[in-house]
Design a protein around this motif. Structure first.
Motif, mmCIF file in Angstrom:
data_model
loop_
_atom_site.group_PDB
_atom_site.id
_atom_site.type_symbol
_atom_site.label_atom_id
_atom_site.label_comp_id
_atom_site.label_asym_id
_atom_site.label_seq_id
_atom_site.Cartn_x
_atom_site.Cartn_y
_atom_site.Cartn_z
ATOM 1 N N PHE A 140 0.823 -1.213 0.000
ATOM 2 C CA PHE A 140 0.000 0.000 0.000
ATOM 3 C C PHE A 140 0.859 1.267 0.000
ATOM 4 C CE2 PHE A 140 -3.018 2.958 2.282
ATOM 5 C CZ PHE A 140 -4.055 2.899 1.358
ATOM 6 N N MET A 141 2.153 1.095 0.214
ATOM 7 C CA MET A 141 3.048 2.227 0.439
ATOM 8 C C MET A 141 3.445 2.922 -0.865
ATOM 9 S SD MET A 141 4.513 3.995 2.792
ATOM 10 C CE MET A 141 4.373 3.007 4.277
ATOM 11 N N LEU A 194 4.598 8.613 0.872
ATOM 12 C CA LEU A 194 4.039 8.236 2.177
ATOM 13 C C LEU A 194 5.127 7.674 3.092
ATOM 14 C CD1 LEU A 194 1.533 7.922 3.990
ATOM 15 C CD2 LEU A 194 1.133 5.689 2.920
ATOM 16 N N ARG A 195 6.042 6.885 2.515
ATOM 17 C CA ARG A 195 7.144 6.318 3.319
ATOM 18 C C ARG A 195 7.995 7.436 3.935
ATOM 19 N NH1 ARG A 195 9.151 3.054 -0.196
ATOM 20 N NH2 ARG A 195 8.124 1.191 0.631
ATOM 21 N N ASP A 196 8.295 8.441 3.133
ATOM 22 C CA ASP A 196 9.100 9.561 3.634
ATOM 23 C C ASP A 196 8.366 10.312 4.746
ATOM 24 O OD1 ASP A 196 11.277 9.069 2.031
ATOM 25 O OD2 ASP A 196 10.658 10.443 0.441
ATOM 26 N N ARG A 231 -4.729 7.196 2.521
ATOM 27 C CA ARG A 231 -3.316 7.276 2.896
ATOM 28 C C ARG A 231 -3.026 8.400 3.900
ATOM 29 N NH1 ARG A 231 -2.869 5.098 -2.355
ATOM 30 N NH2 ARG A 231 -1.740 3.099 -2.325
ATOM 31 N N ASN A 232 -4.044 8.779 4.682
ATOM 32 C CA ASN A 232 -3.793 9.612 5.863
ATOM 33 C C ASN A 232 -3.313 8.678 6.960
ATOM 34 O OD1 ASN A 232 -4.948 12.065 4.739
ATOM 35 N ND2 ASN A 232 -6.918 11.026 4.924
ATOM 36 N N PHE A 233 -2.292 9.075 7.710
ATOM 37 C CA PHE A 233 -1.787 8.187 8.758
ATOM 38 C C PHE A 233 -1.894 8.853 10.126
ATOM 39 C CE2 PHE A 233 1.868 10.578 7.242
ATOM 40 C CZ PHE A 233 2.569 10.915 8.391
ATOM 41 N N TYR A 234 -2.117 7.998 11.135
ATOM 42 C CA TYR A 234 -2.343 8.474 12.502
ATOM 43 C C TYR A 234 -1.539 7.621 13.474
ATOM 44 C CZ TYR A 234 -6.490 10.362 10.145
ATOM 45 O OH TYR A 234 -7.343 10.986 9.271
ATOM 46 N N PHE A 235 -0.860 8.278 14.405
ATOM 47 C CA PHE A 235 -0.116 7.565 15.456
ATOM 48 C C PHE A 235 -1.069 6.704 16.276
ATOM 49 C CE2 PHE A 235 1.089 7.414 19.963
ATOM 50 C CZ PHE A 235 2.325 6.794 19.878
#
Length: 446
Positions: A246-247, A251-253, A282-286
């Motif tokens: 999915f990456m 997004l990886r950076d 592809r929004n990311f959350y801790f």
């Protein structure tokens, strides 16, 4: 450098640490319960000390017995592996009090990141994206109701001291909130002795993607890219891969930068993992930070050619890291082989292994502590092996895993090998189109 390291763990991770220590010229001490007297980590360590009977509460979790074992063998450091005392702030502090180096996070860091509500408020302060929801522990049900409306349904109630899916409840509408609040608190109290709860927005179609980080005692951190851990059952990971299908490079950076920022903000020392939920946009959350080595660390090692256990030991000895980030050059998949019956709702299946043939060949790695004649005790986690394959592409890695699973013979006990073999043929897995909900629709074929 340390002269002698005691490994406060069992099974494959104890053996894994012993191997690296031997390569570094460091003596090792194994500790074991009476149930593990015949385990391979006991045989291959330089010294071994029995620390109690089978129950982990009387052996692998008995801090006084482990410290005593370190003192009588003159060990100058303790590696806790994963699980057991690896994220226990009290144990980390106890090692420090006894002048024994804890190869892991300090008690302060564990406290800061081990409690999920504390971790979230720390990450908000660090500028790391977090899931919308409560900023800390919810004081009562009235506040819970108000927050649910502000956050917007669906929401997820989580135990602040939680782990392994305990004390978690998804709530889709307001009428179900009270029952979820009561049952989650009750389960959390029973599991952790703590019923503090916090709330997050429920992320739909989520991927569970984690970033491996290493920090040194000079305030510097780096990342070693991601692992996709989305194939889970009851919040327990079944298989992992890197890179994530999915990456994207962008997004990886972004995720790598956020993970390094998190580690450097708290002055993190050692190997750790920053875990994120990533939505379909592809929004990311801790989500949380694990302040220890992870079960799935071998796939990262394979794609970047890096011994994470060695790095943990070097950092603990005061050696600075290079500071550069690492990116996957190959594709690696890990299947956790558990002594469970996948045709019977993954019911645990301890017992005696009568026949064992492990797969081999180019790009195949086996991390295990079992052998033919080994008795799997019923007292601990059911994982008995990790099968890791590495290849040039994801398609090649899947084909290699199929071949390795077909070669893997274990008789005498039921294992999850048939599940993993079916998984490797599942069209959604093969296409990389899976989320944390994947197992809800998965059905084992006869």
């Amino acid at each position: 450098m340390f002269k002698k390291i005691l490994i406060a763990n069992r099974g494959e991770i104890a053996l894994r640490v012993i191997r690296t220590c031997k390569e570094m010229g460091i003596k090792t001490v194994a500790v074991y319960s009476k149930a593990d007297a015949e385990s391979l980590h006991v045989r291959f360590a330089d010294e071994a000390v029995c620390i109690g009977p089978a129950p982990s509460s009387e052996s692998y979790l008995k801090m006084s017995n482990i410290i005593a074992a370190a003192e009588i063998t003159n060990a100058d450091a303790i590696h806790p592996g994963y699980g057991f005392l690896s994220e226990n702030a009290k144990f980390s502090n106890l090692c420090e009090e006894h002048n024994i180096k804890f190869i892991g996070a300090s008690g302060k860091m564990i406290d800061q990141m081990g409690d999920k509500a504390n971790a979230k408020s720390t990450m908000i302060a660090a500028g790391v994206p977090c899931v919308p929801g409560s900023e800390g522990v919810i004081k009562d049900f009235e506040e819970c109701e108000k927050l649910a409306v502000e956050t917007g349904y669906p929401v997820m109630l989580k135990a602040s001291a939680g782990g392994g899916g305990k004390g978690m409840r998804a709530v889709w509408k307001s009428e179900d909130l009270k029952d979820a609040w009561d049952s989650a608190r009750q389960e959390s109290k029973a599991a952790f002795g703590n019923d503090d709860m916090y709330m997050e927005k429920l992320i739909e179609e989520p991927r569970h993607i984690e970033i491996q980080v290493v920090g040194d005692s000079f305030g510097k951190a780096c990342h070693l890219s991601e692992r996709d851990c989305s194939v889970q059952r009851r919040h327990q990971k079944l298989t992992e891969e890197t890179p994530s299908p999915f990456m994207t490079d962008e997004l990886r950076d972004k995720m790598g930068e956020a993970a390094v920022k998190a580690a450097e903000f708290i002055g993190y020392e050692g190997a750790g993992t920053v875990e994120f939920l990533v939505d379909k946009h592809r929004n990311f959350y801790f989500m949380e930070m694990n302040t220890r080595i992870q079960v799935e660390h071998p796939i990262t090692e394979e794609v970047v050619n890096y011994d994470l256990i060695r790095e943990q030991i070097l950092v603990a000895a005061g050696v600075p890291i290079s500071g550069k980030n690492y990116y996957p050059q190959l594709h690696s998949i890990e299947c956790r082989i558990n002594a469970e019956d996948p045709h019977n709702n993954f019911r645990p299946a301890p017992g005696k292994i009568t026949v064992l043939h492990t797969p081999g060949g180019h790009g195949v790695r086996m991390d295990t502590h079992v052998y033919a004649g080994y008795m799997i005790p019923p007292n601990y986690d059911s994982m008995i092996a990790k099968l890791i394959v590495t290849a040039q592409t994801r398609e090649e890695a899947i084909n290699k895993m199929k071949r390795a699973l077909d070669e893997f013979v274990i008789e005498g006990v039921k294992t999850t090998i048939p599940f993993h073999r079916q998984l490797m043929d599942h069209p959604d897995y093969v296409s990389g189109n899976y989320t944390t909900k994947f197992m809800e629709d998965f059905e084992m074929k006869a």
